[in-house]
Scaffold this motif. Sequence first.
Motif, PDB file in Angstrom:
ATOM      1  N   MET A  26     133.116  84.578  28.434  1.00 10.69           N
ATOM      2  CA  MET A  26     133.975  83.545  29.019  1.00 10.69           C
ATOM      3  C   MET A  26     133.683  83.384  30.511  1.00 10.69           C
ATOM      4  O   MET A  26     133.653  82.268  31.016  1.00 10.69           O
ATOM      5  CB  MET A  26     135.444  83.866  28.772  1.00 10.69           C
ATOM      6  CG  MET A  26     135.822  83.669  27.300  1.00 10.69           C
ATOM      7  SD  MET A  26     137.547  84.022  26.959  1.00 10.69           S
ATOM      8  CE  MET A  26     138.321  82.635  27.741  1.00 10.69           C
ATOM      9  N   ARG A  27     133.418  84.501  31.220  1.00  8.56           N
ATOM     10  CA  ARG A  27     133.053  84.418  32.637  1.00  8.56           C
ATOM     11  C   ARG A  27     131.727  83.688  32.821  1.00  8.56           C
ATOM     12  O   ARG A  27     131.499  83.057  33.848  1.00  8.56           O
ATOM     13  CB  ARG A  27     132.977  85.814  33.264  1.00  8.56           C
ATOM     14  CG  ARG A  27     134.322  86.400  33.606  1.00  8.56           C
ATOM     15  CD  ARG A  27     134.215  87.632  34.487  1.00  8.56           C
ATOM     16  NE  ARG A  27     133.346  88.664  33.954  1.00  8.56           N
ATOM     17  CZ  ARG A  27     133.712  89.607  33.082  1.00  8.56           C
ATOM     18  NH1 ARG A  27     134.961  89.642  32.647  1.00  8.56           N
ATOM     19  NH2 ARG A  27     132.848  90.505  32.663  1.00  8.56           N
ATOM     20  N   GLY A  29     130.926  81.166  31.126  1.00 12.81           N
ATOM     21  CA  GLY A  29     131.171  79.766  30.777  1.00 12.81           C
ATOM     22  C   GLY A  29     131.010  79.457  29.303  1.00 12.81           C
ATOM     23  O   GLY A  29     130.912  78.291  28.917  1.00 12.81           O
ATOM     24  N   PRO A  31     132.672  79.308  25.721  1.00 15.92           N
ATOM     25  CA  PRO A  31     133.993  79.332  25.100  1.00 15.92           C
ATOM     26  C   PRO A  31     134.090  80.423  24.029  1.00 15.92           C
ATOM     27  O   PRO A  31     133.101  80.735  23.352  1.00 15.92           O
ATOM     28  CB  PRO A  31     134.126  77.954  24.453  1.00 15.92           C
ATOM     29  CG  PRO A  31     133.009  77.137  24.974  1.00 15.92           C
ATOM     30  CD  PRO A  31     131.974  78.055  25.513  1.00 15.92           C
ATOM     31  N   SER A  58     125.370  77.105  24.851  1.00 15.76           N
ATOM     32  CA  SER A  58     125.955  78.416  25.128  1.00 15.76           C
ATOM     33  C   SER A  58     124.875  79.474  25.277  1.00 15.76           C
ATOM     34  O   SER A  58     124.987  80.374  26.114  1.00 15.76           O
ATOM     35  CB  SER A  58     126.912  78.809  23.997  1.00 15.76           C
ATOM     36  OG  SER A  58     128.030  77.958  23.983  1.00 15.76           O
ATOM     37  N   LYS A  61     123.507  79.193  28.742  1.00 15.23           N
ATOM     38  CA  LYS A  61     124.461  79.767  29.696  1.00 15.23           C
ATOM     39  C   LYS A  61     124.374  81.295  29.675  1.00 15.23           C
ATOM     40  O   LYS A  61     124.416  81.939  30.727  1.00 15.23           O
ATOM     41  CB  LYS A  61     125.888  79.329  29.372  1.00 15.23           C
ATOM     42  CG  LYS A  61     126.179  77.902  29.732  1.00 15.23           C
ATOM     43  CD  LYS A  61     127.603  77.547  29.350  1.00 15.23           C
ATOM     44  CE  LYS A  61     127.891  76.082  29.627  1.00 15.23           C
ATOM     45  NZ  LYS A  61     129.245  75.698  29.210  1.00 15.23           N
TER      46      LYS A  61
END
Length: 86
Positions: A26-27, A29, A31, A58, A61
């Motif tokens: 989550m940190r 980015g 979900p 994701s 990221k």
Amino acid sequence: MIPMAQYKSSRAEAEHTATLLRAALMRAGIPEDAARVRALVTGKGRANVEVGALPISSAVKLLNALSLALPDDTDGGPALPAEAFG
């Protein structure tokens, strides 16, 4: 079959680690529902954390958060430094 105490201990370890991994994602980015992180215990009593398939956005990221961004390999050659080839 593993003893119940061993299962519970492994399950607690897997749950704790999965929670930490979810927070880290989550940190970065990503979900929580995208990563599908879940705690597991094997038949031999080992604690595991499963990370399901990630959407490409994701995954990128995650790579960036790990400082392992995809190399810019525009010429198709090896991504190793020249010294690696002698």
